[in-house]
Each structure stands twice: as C-alpha cells, then as structure tokens.
Motif scaffolding. Structure first.
Motif, PDB file in Angstrom:
ATOM      1  N   PHE A 140       0.857  -1.190   0.000  1.00  0.00           N
ATOM      2  CA  PHE A 140       0.000   0.000   0.000  1.00  0.00           C
ATOM      3  C   PHE A 140       0.888   1.234   0.000  1.00  0.00           C
ATOM      4  CE2 PHE A 140      -2.530  -3.331   2.046  1.00  0.00           C
ATOM      5  CZ  PHE A 140      -3.669  -3.302   1.258  1.00  0.00           C
ATOM      6  N   GLN A 141       0.511   2.210  -0.791  1.00  0.00           N
ATOM      7  CA  GLN A 141       1.320   3.404  -0.954  1.00  0.00           C
ATOM      8  C   GLN A 141       1.028   4.421   0.155  1.00  0.00           C
ATOM      9  OE1 GLN A 141       3.730   3.574  -3.279  1.00  0.00           O
ATOM     10  NE2 GLN A 141       3.102   1.447  -3.709  1.00  0.00           N
ATOM     11  N   PRO A 142       1.998   5.235   0.477  1.00  0.00           N
ATOM     12  CA  PRO A 142       1.766   6.268   1.497  1.00  0.00           C
ATOM     13  C   PRO A 142       0.839   7.356   0.964  1.00  0.00           C
ATOM     14  CG  PRO A 142       3.935   6.547   0.510  1.00  0.00           C
ATOM     15  CD  PRO A 142       3.390   5.260  -0.042  1.00  0.00           C
ATOM     16  N   ARG A 143       0.228   8.096   1.880  1.00  0.00           N
ATOM     17  CA  ARG A 143      -0.650   9.225   1.567  1.00  0.00           C
ATOM     18  C   ARG A 143      -1.819   8.824   0.658  1.00  0.00           C
ATOM     19  NH1 ARG A 143       4.562  10.793   0.784  1.00  0.00           N
ATOM     20  NH2 ARG A 143       5.445  12.209   2.349  1.00  0.00           N
ATOM     21  N   SER A 144      -2.206   7.563   0.744  1.00  0.00           N
ATOM     22  CA  SER A 144      -3.301   7.064  -0.109  1.00  0.00           C
ATOM     23  C   SER A 144      -4.350   6.391   0.772  1.00  0.00           C
ATOM     24  CB  SER A 144      -2.788   6.048  -1.141  1.00  0.00           C
ATOM     25  OG  SER A 144      -1.861   6.661  -2.018  1.00  0.00           O
ATOM     26  N   ILE A 179     -14.876  -0.113   3.995  1.00  0.00           N
ATOM     27  CA  ILE A 179     -13.637  -0.220   4.758  1.00  0.00           C
ATOM     28  C   ILE A 179     -12.647   0.818   4.219  1.00  0.00           C
ATOM     29  CG2 ILE A 179     -11.760  -1.724   5.481  1.00  0.00           C
ATOM     30  CD1 ILE A 179     -14.505  -2.581   6.492  1.00  0.00           C
ATOM     31  N   HIS A 180     -12.132   1.682   5.113  1.00  0.00           N
ATOM     32  CA  HIS A 180     -11.085   2.630   4.770  1.00  0.00           C
ATOM     33  C   HIS A 180      -9.752   2.106   5.282  1.00  0.00           C
ATOM     34  CE1 HIS A 180     -13.933   6.370   4.371  1.00  0.00           C
ATOM     35  NE2 HIS A 180     -14.131   5.434   3.444  1.00  0.00           N
ATOM     36  N   LEU A 181      -8.783   2.044   4.389  1.00  0.00           N
ATOM     37  CA  LEU A 181      -7.475   1.510   4.752  1.00  0.00           C
ATOM     38  C   LEU A 181      -6.398   2.452   4.240  1.00  0.00           C
ATOM     39  CD1 LEU A 181      -6.104  -1.165   5.928  1.00  0.00           C
ATOM     40  CD2 LEU A 181      -5.691  -1.746   3.533  1.00  0.00           C
ATOM     41  N   GLN A 182      -5.399   2.739   5.100  1.00  0.00           N
ATOM     42  CA  GLN A 182      -4.272   3.560   4.663  1.00  0.00           C
ATOM     43  C   GLN A 182      -3.025   3.214   5.462  1.00  0.00           C
ATOM     44  OE1 GLN A 182      -5.056   7.762   5.409  1.00  0.00           O
ATOM     45  NE2 GLN A 182      -6.629   7.189   6.880  1.00  0.00           N
ATOM     46  N   LEU A 216      -0.747  -0.095   9.314  1.00  0.00           N
ATOM     47  CA  LEU A 216      -1.950   0.230   8.556  1.00  0.00           C
ATOM     48  C   LEU A 216      -3.061   0.632   9.523  1.00  0.00           C
ATOM     49  CD1 LEU A 216      -2.023  -2.815   6.075  1.00  0.00           C
ATOM     50  CD2 LEU A 216      -0.836  -0.627   5.796  1.00  0.00           C
ATOM     51  N   GLN A 217      -3.859   1.579   9.080  1.00  0.00           N
ATOM     52  CA  GLN A 217      -5.051   1.956   9.851  1.00  0.00           C
ATOM     53  C   GLN A 217      -6.284   1.482   9.105  1.00  0.00           C
ATOM     54  OE1 GLN A 217      -5.692   5.990  11.733  1.00  0.00           O
ATOM     55  NE2 GLN A 217      -7.387   6.064  10.252  1.00  0.00           N
ATOM     56  N   LEU A 229      -4.107  10.497   4.718  1.00  0.00           N
ATOM     57  CA  LEU A 229      -3.288  11.165   5.721  1.00  0.00           C
ATOM     58  C   LEU A 229      -1.820  11.047   5.385  1.00  0.00           C
ATOM     59  CD1 LEU A 229      -5.097   9.859   8.949  1.00  0.00           C
ATOM     60  CD2 LEU A 229      -5.342  12.123   7.894  1.00  0.00           C
ATOM     61  N   ALA A 230      -1.073  12.042   5.812  1.00  0.00           N
ATOM     62  CA  ALA A 230       0.386  11.969   5.651  1.00  0.00           C
ATOM     63  C   ALA A 230       0.932  10.915   6.605  1.00  0.00           C
ATOM     64  CB  ALA A 230       1.011  13.328   5.942  1.00  0.00           C
ATOM     65  N   GLU A 231       2.052  10.296   6.233  1.00  0.00           N
ATOM     66  CA  GLU A 231       2.670   9.302   7.096  1.00  0.00           C
ATOM     67  C   GLU A 231       3.127   9.939   8.408  1.00  0.00           C
ATOM     68  OE1 GLU A 231       4.428   5.531   5.061  1.00  0.00           O
ATOM     69  OE2 GLU A 231       5.567   7.266   4.392  1.00  0.00           O
ATOM     70  N   VAL A 232       3.060   9.146   9.469  1.00  0.00           N
ATOM     71  CA  VAL A 232       3.464   9.606  10.794  1.00  0.00           C
ATOM     72  C   VAL A 232       4.942   9.330  10.967  1.00  0.00           C
ATOM     73  CG1 VAL A 232       3.063   9.347  13.271  1.00  0.00           C
ATOM     74  CG2 VAL A 232       1.166   9.097  11.657  1.00  0.00           C
ATOM     75  N   SER A 233       5.659  10.299  11.475  1.00  0.00           N
ATOM     76  CA  SER A 233       7.089  10.110  11.687  1.00  0.00           C
ATOM     77  C   SER A 233       7.317   9.407  13.022  1.00  0.00           C
ATOM     78  CB  SER A 233       7.808  11.467  11.682  1.00  0.00           C
ATOM     79  OG  SER A 233       7.298  12.284  12.716  1.00  0.00           O
ATOM     80  N   GLY A 234       8.351   8.610  13.088  1.00  0.00           N
ATOM     81  CA  GLY A 234       8.704   7.912  14.324  1.00  0.00           C
ATOM     82  C   GLY A 234       9.794   6.913  14.060  1.00  0.00           C
TER      83      GLY A 234
END
Length: 917
Positions: free
Chosen positions: A66-70, A101-104, A116-117, A302-307
């Motif tokens: 799965f791609q980021p920000r998608s 279902i929303h997946l990102q 993944l959320q 959503l933008a990816e979360v840094s950590g």
C-alpha cells in the motif's frame, strides 16, 4: 534474462527503480521465494547488482503493498447462516451485512514493517426472522438491524495493523470495547493475512493459530485453512467417549486477487457441519462468507506519521491503542431464562420417563450457576425420596459450588448406604470427571470405617475416575496418583479375597497400561476368584495394550502349563487371545485343545470362534477366515460337539450413525446346570465400539450337588450364585445371590420373588461445550447435553424340585438429548435447537428345564413400544425484536420380539405351550 521475463515487466521494474529508493525496493520483496522469476542484473552498475543479487519477483507480482498518503476504499460484505440439516428446505437464521472499509498506510520502517489503519464505515445489516411456530412458511421479509449509538461509535473506532509483506504481525485497538465489536474487527483484519508464494505455514487470525496451505496461479492466491488444527485458548469440554460427542466437518477456503501489487479482492468462505455422533440427522450447518472488493482508485489520505519505532508511531496517533491478540475472544451469553435454586418444582423419580431426564438436565444447569449455599440448602431441605435425584444432578454439574456443597452435605458415617452408593456411582459415570471430583471421593473414603458395600463401590468408582482423568491427559495429577495408590492398597490383603477381587475390577475400570504386570501376576497365580477378576480386567484393555507378554501368560492359563484353572478362567484367556490380533498358531492350538475338553466347554469355544467369523468388525475375522478355509481344521471332527452351551451375537438395529448388537454367551455344566451366562449390548458408531451394557449371571459349586467329579488338580469351588454388571464401560460392584448351601436353602425357602436392582438412577451421558470462532469474527457456541434415566433389575430363580432355572433382565430407560448452536454477533443473536426424547423398555428372559434330556432352553428378547419426540427451534434477537419458530413431530416404534435363531424358537414354543397346560 532468465525465465523469459517479458519486456513489459522490465519496463515496469525500471520505472519503479527510478521512483523509489533501492533500499525501499529491496524491503518490498522477500529474500527467497521458490519458483519465482529472477532478474539478470548485468545492465545495472556493479554496486546496484551487488545490492540486488538476491532479488526475486513473484509470478504476476503478487506481493501486496500500500502506498503512502493514499486512502483505499473496499466494499465489505458478510453473510452468515445457521440451518437445521434435518429439514427438507433451509430453515434457520440468516444475517447479511455490508460496510465500507477505509485503509491507509501510516508508517513504514526500513525493514519493511508497515503500520496500517483500518476503519469500518456505514455498516448496514439485515436478518430474516421466521414466523412464530412456523410449519410451512419460509419466514417474513428481511428486517434492517440497527446498532445502538454506543455500539456504532465503538465500531467506527479505527484499529491498527502491523503488517509486513502480507503478514499481520500484530493488531492494536481498544481493549475496553465490546467483545463482539472487537471480534468483528478481528474478522475483517484477518482478510489481510496472506502470503504471495505457495507453501504450508501456521498463521494466526480470528480462528486462532491454524495451519494453512497456499497455492498460486496468475493473479490469484488460494488459501486453504485446516480448522481442525487451530489452537486457541481452551474454552470448552466434551465427553470422554467419542460416541457421545459431536462430529465436526469444517472446510475453509479464501481466494485473493492481487494485481500490480495491490490487493483487489478477497473471498473467504467456510462451513461447519456439526451433529451429535449418535444422530447426524439432528445436525446444524453453519456457513460464513466474507467478501472484500476494491471499489475505487485510492484517494488522497493522511500523511505518514514520523517515528523511529512502531511504539512511537502508535503513541502519536492520539488513540493510544493497546496490543490485542488476533484470535477471537470467547463471549459468554448472559442467561435470561435460567432455572434457579428456588424453583419450586416437584422432583420426578420415575427414571424411565423422558420428563425425568429433561428435569435432570435442568437441575444440572441450575447447579452449574448456583452458589454453594443454594445447592446445600436445596439438598438439606429436599424430601428423602428426592435426595438421590438432586445428588446425581449435583455430581453431574461438577461446578465449584456443587462439589463444595456435596462435601459438606455427605457424611459417610451417618448417611444410608444406598445414598452413599448413589453418590459414588454418579461420580463413576461422569462423562468428563475433574480432579476435584476424584479428590472429593478420596476425602470421603480415606481413613474411615466403612460398610464393605460402600468401600467396594468407592474403589470401583475410583478406578473409573482415574481412567477417565488419564484419558484427559491428567495422569500426572497428584490426586490421580493418590487414587491409584488407594486401589493398589486393596491388593495387599492376601487373606481378604473379596477386597483383592474388587481392586482388580477397579484396575479394569482404570485401564492403566502400567497396571498390566500386576493383573498378569494375579491372573496366573491367584485363586479362582482372583484369576477370574484379573482376566476380566485384562479383557477391558484395547488391543494395543495386549502385548506378546500378555498373550504368553494367557497361553499358559488356557493350556494349563503351570497349574489347573477353572474352565471360565481358561475361556477368558482364550477370548483374550482370539479377540486381539491373534497369531494363526494360537487359533489352531485353541481349536486343537477342544478335542480334549468336556463337551460343554468345547461346544462353547467352537461357537465363539464361529460367531467371530460373522462379526465384520472383529479383529481376528481375517485370520479366522483363512484358518477355517483349511479342511484339516474346518471338519466334522472339530465342529461336531453336541453340547447345549452357546455363543452368538447379532444386530438389533442399524441406522446411518449407529449399529447396536446383542450377544449372549451360555456355558453349561455337563449335567445341564447353567455355569455362566453373559448378555451384552454393544454400540458401534463412527469407528468407535462401546459395550453399553453387560450382565453376567454365574453359579459355581454345582458340580458337587450334581455328583460330578472335578478335573484333576481343579479346586472345589464354594457353592455360590451371583451377578456382575457393566454399564457404559463402568464395572459395578458384583452382587451375590447366595453363598453356601445353607444360604441357598434359606433364599429358596424365604424368597420374596422381588428382582434385584442392578442400577437405578440418572446419569449425564453427553456433555459437550465447544466454541467455534468464525474467521468473520462471529462466534458459534455448540452445546450438547444428553441425560439418561435407567432402571435395570435382574432376577435368578432356581427350583430344585421342578428342576427349572429362570433368569431375567429388565431394562427400562429414557434418553433426552438437547443440541444447540448459538450465534453471537453485535448485530444478531440466534439459537438453533434440536431436542430429542426416547423411552424404551427391553426384557431378556431365559428358561431352562433340565428334567428332560436333552435340556430344554428358551431365550426371549423383546422390546416394548418405543415412543419418541423431536422438536426443532429457531430463536433470534436483533435489537429490540425477538422471534421464535418451532417444528416438531412425535411417533412410536412398534413393540417387537427378536427371533434369535430357529432352534430357540421351536424350544420356546414347546416350553410356553407346556406352561399354558
């Protein structure tokens, strides 16, 4: 280029290497994937080729990512159905649901782990209720199911998935939310558990930790799950005898479609066909179907979360989710119509009636949820005639409260013997005893001066408890070791032959392989009664434990190599040799030995061999058939014995799931007196054999009364007649009719003509509780309970003046079987129930007149009319709406008398005609 990799695939790969760093490209693919395409790296710079030397590409590029920000949108649908299999058309409970279902992807580390959320949106559901007491209707129109606002809010809370190359590594959410909501989320998350290459592995999802097998073809991945292999937290129990358990067939298959590294669709289907082993037509079928379909291209997310770590990222989501197990959590439905300890209902005492069996099961359910004080109060306040019933139910319940109440209630120094024996036999017949139940029996027997009958019953019950606990792999419990020591202690009193006999019979109930050397020692070197008890115990062991050493000792007993043995002991030794994968030479030697035996023993043994030939399930049938094909063995010289002893068996009833057989062994003395009779009823179901009932009459010492001479070296037995019985693999305490000539004459002169009660009471025959977590996250709970009421009496009437002997066994009983499947979900609770009841009465009589020559013998086996009733129920609750539908039928099987064989029928007609005159 190896394996003819297409130009199009190369172009796609080059584009990908331009758009993303090589480090990320490497982590997107597993290091070793057998059977995949490998790339030639000669056109890349040397450093790049060195980095990619282990690079493999799955066929059709099946590795999902799965791609980021998608934000990915999937349409989810769920269909679950429970139906009775005994109805001509599907009849049961159905649930259908749909959601978005929303997946990102929120985060990815250099090693390839992703977070993944997943969020459930716009859930819509409907179910189809059955009309109340419907007979022909297919039910009403589908009804929309609405969740409460609280449940809706919980459902929309997102969950987080630690994911790597298709594998769900961990699952995070709110551990305080409703179990049914949480399990539904587990079911949807389980759809993202896959691997892109073929092979067998162990995965964890909502079903538990299960073995799965993958096959790959083009864009498709097929996953087959072995649901019988799944391990999950223990949440159920079952009867130790499989005949009284549940048959379960659970196929599961999932189909994944992946194109261009994107999961396009999932179709997961599973079905469960469950039914009581004794009655598969009362089964219930459970089907579950989940579908996930990508409905539109990804939209900005959503933008990816840094950590730096997964923990840091989870902490930054604001929801602070906790780690949760992937396996569904067991859910316990609250009881709304449970019987309570304060129910004022008169206890029924007629065990042959189905109403009593149903009441027995209700009291078991009541005791399982009652406090110690409630159970104790009920036992103490009950009328004397109701106490045995309540005591049996409390033992069958086996709850902490009921066992504690029994411990306080039972006083072995004061209670009547009949009530104490009732308690001990109730424990012995428990279908799945606990260590606590054995501990209670030990505590009540330990260190007390008890009546001989109570001690004997206690030791025999202890043997049954020890054996069943060892079947449950609980042999190592300290209380089991104490039980074995208590049984063996009875073997130490060499002068107390009755105690030794009872202890040996208890070892037969336990069937512990380590006790076989002890049994062999007593069988070979003990006096007649001890040898008989030890060989009888050895006959209880399965063929796997009848070793060459056991057979060696049995040969010495049968052929009397070291001393003379009673004829019944020799015959028992021969049966052990014949019934447990015999060697051809053993069969031949036994047949040869019949030429030197007296007529009655030889006749009996030869008929035993012939009877085994007609039993298609007999372990020796093949060998016997080969030997009997030899004319040197199968000839008139061997099989021309003209005694009146007999041995035969045959089927009583045959159904789809069960074959019941009746067998009768009769051994006579040369003068016509009955030495031993054994009548037995066996059940054969799904490869399992159970001797449901066996009643043995035995008379010894009659030789001296008849003026017969004993064989050289044979002990002169004491004049005695008695009875022994085994029910559902539990040997009961033997009963003596008379012992010695003086006792015989007193019994003959003072006979009350009242039969002897062999067993009378209620027992829990079936006790099964199983939780089936569906991959969808929904849960089905199976419950099977079968209560059996028995009233069996026996009588032996011998008239020396009229030279007649009569024996009779009368068995009256009732069976009530309740089989349920409960579906639990946040949308619908449904219960399918199948209730069956049967009442039966069987009479077996023998009559011998030995005033004539030859002796006349009549056997009569008859069954009275058998009434039965069956009720099917479907109950559903969705939101505030509930419905119940029932279908039922009743009938009766006509009475019948079994024609055992033609000669017997002729003799019966002769004797019965003489009686009428």
């Amino acid at each position: 280029m190896k394996n003819n990799c297409s130009k199009h695939q190369l172009q796609n790969l080059k584009i990908r290497t331009v758009l993303i760093p090589f480090s990320e490209l490497l982590t997107a693919f597993p290091r070793t994937m057998p059977g995949e395409l490998s790339l030639s790296l000669s056109q890349y710079p040397q450093s790049t080729a060195a980095s990619l030397q282990h690079f493999h590409l799955s066929p059709g590029n099946l590795l999902p990512s799965f791609q980021p920000r998608s934000l990915y949108h999937y349409q989810y649908s769920l269909a679950v159905q429970l139906q009775h299999t005994s109805t001509p058309s599907p009849w049961g409970a159905r649930l259908q649901a749909e959601a978005l279902i929303h997946l990102q992807r929120l985060w990815r580390d250099p090693g390839g782990d992703e977070l993944l959320q997943l969020q459930i949106r716009d859930l819509k559901a409907q179910h189809q209720p059955e009309e109340e007491r419907s007979q022909d209707s297919t039910g009403g129109s589908p009804v929309e199911v609405a969740l409460s606002p609280e449940a809706q809010a919980e459902l929309q809370q997102p969950v987080f998935i630690s994911w790597n190359s298709g594998k769900v590594k961990a699952f995070y959410g709110n551990e305080a939310e409703n179990i049914l909501i949480s399990n539904l989320k587990r079911g949807i998350t389980s759809l993202f558990q896959l691997q892109p290459h073929a092979g067998t592995t162990v995965e964890e999802d909502a079903s538990g930790s299960c073995q799965v097998t993958y096959t790959v073809s083009n864009h498709s991945i097929t996953k087959t799950k072995d649901l019988l292999s799944c391990s999950k937290p223990k949440s159920g129990f079952t009867s130790m005898n499989k005949i009284f358990g549940v048959e379960w067939q659970p196929p599961s298959r999932s189909q994944y479609v992946v194109r261009d590294s994107l999961l396009q669709s999932v179709l997961a289907e599973e079905s469960h066909l469950v039914a009581p082993a004794l009655r598969s037509r009362s089964g219930i079928k459970i089907t579950s179907r989940q579908q996930l379909q990508l409905v539109s291209p990804a939209t900005p997310g959503l933008a990816e979360v840094s950590g730096q770590s997964l923990e840091d990222v989870l902490a930054g989501t604001g929801a602070r989710p906790q780690p949760l197990g992937m396996a569904s959590l067991p859910f316990r439905r609250l009881c709304t119509h449970c019987p309570t300890a304060f129910d004022r209902q008169r206890v029924r005492t007629d065990t042959s009636k189905a109403a009593t069996a149903w009441q027995f099961q209700r009291f078991i359910q009541m005791f399982r949820s009652a406090k110690k004080s409630d159970v104790l109060q009920l036992l103490r306040r009950a009328p004397e005639e109701a106490r045995p019933f309540l005591l049996e139910a409390a033992v069958a319940a086996q709850s902490v409260g009921s066992l504690a109440a029994l411990s306080d209630f039972l006083d072995f120094s004061q209670e009547p013997k009949s009530l104490l024996e009732k308690f001990l036999y109730a424990a012995a017949f428990s279908p799945r005893p606990s260590g606590e139940l054995l501990q209670l029996v030990l505590d009540k027997l330990d260190g007390r001066q008890l009546a001989p009958e109570v001690w004997e019953t206690g030791i025999i019950a202890m043997g049954s408890l020890v054996g069943k606990l060892c079947q449950q792999k609980l042999c190592g419990l300290q209380v089991v070791e104490r039980g074995v020591e208590t049984i063996l202690r009875g073997l130490g009193g060499a002068r107390e032959e009755p105690r030794v006999v009872v202890s040996l019979l208890a070892l037969g109930n336990a069937r512990l392989p380590e006790s076989i050397p002890t049994l062999l020692e007593h069988a070979e070197h003990g006096p007649t009664a001890v040898t008989a008890a030890a060989t009888s115990a050895l006959q209880r062991f399965p063929a796997a434990h009848i070793s060459s050493k056991v057979k060696q000792v049995m040969r010495r007993i049968f052929h009397q190599k070291r001393k003379s043995y009673d004829k019944t002991c020799r015959l028992a030794a021969a049966e052990i040799l014949l019934d447990n994968h015999p060697l051809p030479m053993d069969v031949i030697n036994i047949l040869l030995a019949t030429t030197e035996m007296d007529t009655e023993v030889a006749t009996f043994l030869l008929l035993k061999v012939q009877s085994s030939l007609h039993d298609h399930h007999h372990l020796a049938r093949k060998i016997l058939k080969e030997i009997m094909g030899d004319p040197r063995i199968n000839n008139y010289n061997f099989f021309s014995k003209a005694g009146i002893s007999s041995s035969f068996s045959g089927p009583l009833a045959v159904t789809q799931d069960l074959t019941s057989t009746f067998g009768l062994d009769l051994l006579f003395l040369e003068g016509g007196f009955l030495r031993k009779s054994i009548s037995h009823f066996s059940l054969l179901s799904h490869g399992q054999r159970l001797r449901a009932a066996q009643v043995t009459f035995e008379a010894q010492g009659m030789e001296s009364m008849m003026g017969e001479n004993l064989s050289e070296g044979e002990e002169e037995p004491e004049l005695m007649a008695g009875m022994a019985a085994t029910f559902f693999d539990v040997q009961l305490r033997p009963v003596v009719f008379f012992q010695g000539y003086t006792d015989l004459m007193a019994k003959v002169l003072l006979s009350t003509a009242e039969p002897t009660s062999v067993v009378r009471g209620n027992l829990l025959l079936m006790d099964h509780h199983q939780v089936i977590p569906l991959q969808s996250g929904l849960q089905v709970t199976l419950k099977l309970q079968g209560g059996l009421g028995l009233d069996i009496s026996a009588d032996m009437d011998m008239s020396i003046w009229e030279q007649e002997l009569k024996t009779s066994v009368n068995a009256r009983g009732s069976l009530a079987m309740d089989f349920q499947a409960e579906l639990d979900s946040p949308l619908l609770q449904a219960t399918l129930r199948s209730q069956t009841e049967v009442e039966t009465s069987i009479h077996f009589d023998t009559k011998l007149r030995f005033s004539s020559s030859p002796v006349l013998m009549c056997l009569q086996l008859r069954e009275e009319q058998v009434p039965y009733r069956k009720v099917l129920t479907v109950s559903q609750t969705a939101g505030s709406r509930s419905s119940t539908a029932r279908r039922g039928r009743r009938g009766a099987v006509p009475s019948r008398e079994f024609a055992l064989h033609q000669t017997n029928s002729k003799v019966c007609n002769l004797l019965l005609a003489a009686e009428k005159e």
